[in-house]
Design a protein around this motif. Structure first.
Motif, PDB file in Angstrom:
ATOM      1  N   LEU A 280      65.375  28.223  75.718  1.00  0.00           N
ATOM      2  CA  LEU A 280      66.444  28.243  74.722  1.00  0.00           C
ATOM      3  C   LEU A 280      67.702  27.561  75.244  1.00  0.00           C
ATOM      4  N   MET A 281      68.103  27.880  76.464  1.00  0.00           N
ATOM      5  CA  MET A 281      69.363  27.383  77.001  1.00  0.00           C
ATOM      6  C   MET A 281      69.272  25.953  77.523  1.00  0.00           C
ATOM      7  N   PHE A 282      68.092  25.544  77.966  1.00  0.00           N
ATOM      8  CA  PHE A 282      67.923  24.221  78.560  1.00  0.00           C
ATOM      9  C   PHE A 282      66.714  23.516  77.942  1.00  0.00           C
ATOM     10  N   PRO A 283      66.735  23.282  76.623  1.00  0.00           N
ATOM     11  CA  PRO A 283      65.552  22.740  75.944  1.00  0.00           C
ATOM     12  C   PRO A 283      65.124  21.370  76.463  1.00  0.00           C
ATOM     13  N   ASP A 284      66.078  20.570  76.916  1.00  0.00           N
ATOM     14  CA  ASP A 284      65.743  19.214  77.360  1.00  0.00           C
ATOM     15  C   ASP A 284      64.914  19.189  78.639  1.00  0.00           C
TER      16      ASP A 284
ATOM     17  N   GLN B   4      59.576  23.564  73.153  1.00  0.00           N
ATOM     18  CA  GLN B   4      60.932  23.879  72.734  1.00  0.00           C
ATOM     19  C   GLN B   4      60.922  24.746  71.471  1.00  0.00           C
ATOM     20  N   PHE B   5      62.026  25.471  71.270  1.00  0.00           N
ATOM     21  CA  PHE B   5      62.244  26.171  70.001  1.00  0.00           C
ATOM     22  C   PHE B   5      62.933  25.194  69.057  1.00  0.00           C
ATOM     23  N   HIS B   6      62.361  25.025  67.867  1.00  0.00           N
ATOM     24  CA  HIS B   6      62.834  23.989  66.953  1.00  0.00           C
ATOM     25  C   HIS B   6      63.836  24.589  65.966  1.00  0.00           C
ATOM     26  N   LEU B   7      65.066  24.650  66.429  1.00  0.00           N
ATOM     27  CA  LEU B   7      66.169  25.186  65.650  1.00  0.00           C
ATOM     28  C   LEU B   7      67.128  24.062  65.304  1.00  0.00           C
ATOM     29  N   SER B   8      67.824  24.207  64.195  1.00  0.00           N
ATOM     30  CA  SER B   8      68.893  23.258  63.908  1.00  0.00           C
ATOM     31  C   SER B   8      70.001  23.452  64.937  1.00  0.00           C
ATOM     32  N   ALA B   9      70.835  22.443  65.098  1.00  0.00           N
ATOM     33  CA  ALA B   9      71.939  22.542  66.061  1.00  0.00           C
ATOM     34  C   ALA B   9      72.859  23.706  65.713  1.00  0.00           C
ATOM     35  N   ASP B  10      73.129  23.882  64.418  1.00  0.00           N
ATOM     36  CA  ASP B  10      74.020  24.975  63.998  1.00  0.00           C
ATOM     37  C   ASP B  10      73.394  26.344  64.255  1.00  0.00           C
ATOM     38  N   ASP B  11      72.094  26.475  63.952  1.00  0.00           N
ATOM     39  CA  ASP B  11      71.437  27.767  64.149  1.00  0.00           C
ATOM     40  C   ASP B  11      71.321  28.109  65.634  1.00  0.00           C
ATOM     41  N   ARG B  12      71.051  27.105  66.450  1.00  0.00           N
ATOM     42  CA  ARG B  12      70.982  27.350  67.898  1.00  0.00           C
ATOM     43  C   ARG B  12      72.349  27.772  68.430  1.00  0.00           C
ATOM     44  N   ALA B  13      73.396  27.105  67.988  1.00  0.00           N
ATOM     45  CA  ALA B  13      74.750  27.463  68.423  1.00  0.00           C
ATOM     46  C   ALA B  13      75.097  28.883  67.971  1.00  0.00           C
ATOM     47  N   PHE B  14      74.720  29.230  66.737  1.00  0.00           N
ATOM     48  CA  PHE B  14      74.951  30.586  66.235  1.00  0.00           C
ATOM     49  C   PHE B  14      74.227  31.612  67.101  1.00  0.00           C
ATOM     50  N   LEU B  15      72.962  31.347  67.413  1.00  0.00           N
ATOM     51  CA  LEU B  15      72.162  32.287  68.190  1.00  0.00           C
ATOM     52  C   LEU B  15      72.774  32.506  69.571  1.00  0.00           C
ATOM     53  N   ILE B  16      73.120  31.424  70.251  1.00  0.00           N
ATOM     54  CA  ILE B  16      73.668  31.550  71.602  1.00  0.00           C
ATOM     55  C   ILE B  16      75.001  32.291  71.576  1.00  0.00           C
ATOM     56  N   LYS B  17      75.842  31.958  70.618  1.00  0.00           N
ATOM     57  CA  LYS B  17      77.118  32.670  70.500  1.00  0.00           C
ATOM     58  C   LYS B  17      76.887  34.155  70.247  1.00  0.00           C
ATOM     59  N   THR B  18      75.908  34.479  69.423  1.00  0.00           N
ATOM     60  CA  THR B  18      75.629  35.872  69.074  1.00  0.00           C
ATOM     61  C   THR B  18      75.067  36.641  70.257  1.00  0.00           C
ATOM     62  N   MET B  19      74.359  35.982  71.158  1.00  0.00           N
ATOM     63  CA  MET B  19      73.825  36.651  72.351  1.00  0.00           C
ATOM     64  C   MET B  19      74.936  37.143  73.266  1.00  0.00           C
ATOM     65  N   ASN B  20      76.124  36.614  73.116  1.00  0.00           N
ATOM     66  CA  ASN B  20      77.291  37.003  73.918  1.00  0.00           C
ATOM     67  C   ASN B  20      78.186  38.007  73.187  1.00  0.00           C
ATOM     68  N   ILE B  21      77.836  38.343  71.948  1.00  0.00           N
ATOM     69  CA  ILE B  21      78.724  39.122  71.094  1.00  0.00           C
ATOM     70  C   ILE B  21      78.885  40.545  71.628  1.00  0.00           C
ATOM     71  N   LEU B  22      80.082  41.084  71.478  1.00  0.00           N
ATOM     72  CA  LEU B  22      80.352  42.474  71.832  1.00  0.00           C
ATOM     73  C   LEU B  22      80.246  43.343  70.584  1.00  0.00           C
ATOM     74  N   PRO B  23      79.932  44.630  70.739  1.00  0.00           N
ATOM     75  CA  PRO B  23      79.769  45.489  69.559  1.00  0.00           C
ATOM     76  C   PRO B  23      80.960  45.447  68.603  1.00  0.00           C
ATOM     77  N   GLN B  24      82.177  45.481  69.160  1.00  0.00           N
ATOM     78  CA  GLN B  24      83.367  45.491  68.311  1.00  0.00           C
ATOM     79  C   GLN B  24      83.477  44.215  67.487  1.00  0.00           C
ATOM     80  N   GLU B  25      83.037  43.111  68.052  1.00  0.00           N
ATOM     81  CA  GLU B  25      83.091  41.831  67.351  1.00  0.00           C
ATOM     82  C   GLU B  25      82.102  41.779  66.190  1.00  0.00           C
TER      83      GLU B  25
END
Length: 367
Positions: free
Chosen positions: A239-243, A250-271
């Motif tokens: 996921l983090m180093f597809p190249d 590879q996981f075939h995600l759109s650029a936006d969906d991949r960015a969303f997923l990675i950002k969400t993996m860092n999310i805190l409960p309050q956020e």
């Protein structure tokens, strides 16, 4: 001559340190959070993978270390199975032009309408079981396992989590809406029966609870989910180093969906809207911070998925230290069930498991 001998000795020590295995170095620590586990290592089913990310210009490579890793020795992966399910749900969604990450849907018979984006946020912010179960209905176990196999990932996802009849093989339909109109209804999926795992240690402990009754036999995990730490670690890398992987892996995600997923993996409960005291910042960050309820430092970024059940604690984390510009992937699991009874809610999470994983993570990223 003595001076030359001293120089040679110091050079030898320097080289020896550079060639040491960081995991073994950390496990030799006198810190009681580490030593308590290492002194009884045979009781804890510890497995550890540690990767240093090495960058030269725009290229990246992996330097890998492992400890007691054996895919044939079964451990219960708990909620870590939500990690690949979140990725595969986005990948499958991208094959249907009628829906996107924010399309409202509900599982047939469920009154709650939600979106794939909201369910993925719940999975990573607080490890919500119902969110996983909805995405499981969307995918079906046969689809999940075939897709993971295609990508070279050794796994067997069999069942939903924390619901009666979690292993029913027929999924429910999902109904997607646009402007309160049904735009898509997925078919119910009839999946193959669950085959028993052919692995070591699927019979565990000396007993287990069913409601208030103790069954004095080992608990059978052979029909449970299977996701070894090698597979979790590989999923994080892919996921983090597809190249660094061939196209078919590879996981075939759109650029936006991949960015969303990675950002969400860092999310805190309050956020994600979970504001009660139960959901402190490190609620689902076992490595590095799992033994503290203090606010997390801003310079450490953790993108991860944890699991805890039946005395097993597991974390798979991609960690960036923005001060040192260092990057790591750590995947580790530990079992804490001293009385060897399952389902009695008597596990040494707070006294042994969380302190070990937190200190392990801290020392590895300091090494």
């Amino acid at each position: 001559m003595k001076f030359l001998v001293l120089i040679t000795f110091l050079f030898t020590l320097s080289c020896a340190h550079k060639n040491e295995d960081p995991i073994l170095e950390v496990l030799s620590s006198s810190n009681p959070k580490i030593k308590t586990v290492v002194d009884h290592i045979q009781n804890h089913e510890v497995q550890i993978l540690f990767t240093e990310i090495e960058r030269i210009g725009d290229s990246a490579s992996f330097k890998d270390y492992s400890y007691q890793v054996n895919d044939s020795n079964y451990f219960y992966p708990a909620s870590t199975v939500k990690f690949p399910i979140a990725i595969l749900a986005l990948e499958k969604m991208n094959t249907d032009p009628l829906i996107n990450i924010n399309t409202l849907f509900n599982v047939e018979g469920d009154s709650i309408k939600t979106t794939i984006s909201d369910e993925i946020k719940k999975i990573f912010a607080v490890s919500d079981n119902e969110a996983y179960n909805r995405l499981f209905e969307y995918l079906g176990k046969d689809y999940i396992n075939s897709k993971l196999l295609e990508k070279g990932i050794n796994a067997r996802i069999s069942h939903r989590l924390s619901v009666p009849n979690s292993d029913v093989t027929t999924t429910k339909s999902l109904i997607f809406y646009g402007n309160d109109t049904i735009i898509l209804k997925t078919d119910s999926i009839v999946n193959k029966p669950i085959d028993p795992l052919q692995l070591h240690n699927t019979l565990k402990g000396k007993g287990y609870m069913i409601n208030d009754s103790l069954v004095n036999n080992p608990m059978d995990f052979s029909l449970k989910n299977y996701l070894p730490i090698t597979s979790l670690h590989q999923i994080m890398k892919q996921l983090m180093f597809p190249d660094l992987f061939p196209y078919e892996k590879q996981f075939h995600l759109s650029a936006d969906d991949r960015a969303f997923l990675i950002k969400t993996m860092n999310i805190l409960p309050q956020e994600a809207g979970y504001t009660s005291d139960e959901y402190y910042e490190s609620y689902v960050k076992f490595l590095v911070f799992g033994d503290s309820k203090q606010p997390l430092p801003k310079h450490i970024k953790i993108y991860n998925k944890v699991g805890d059940a039946y005395g097993y604690l597991t974390d798979c984390a991609y960690i960036i230290n923005e001060k040192t510009k260092k990057e790591y992937i750590i995947t580790a699991t530990i079992h804490v069930n001293k009385n060897q009874i399952f389902n009695d809610n008597t596990y040494e999470y707070d006294t042994v498991g969380f302190p070990f994983l937190a200190e392990l993570g801290r020392q590895l990223i300091k090494y």
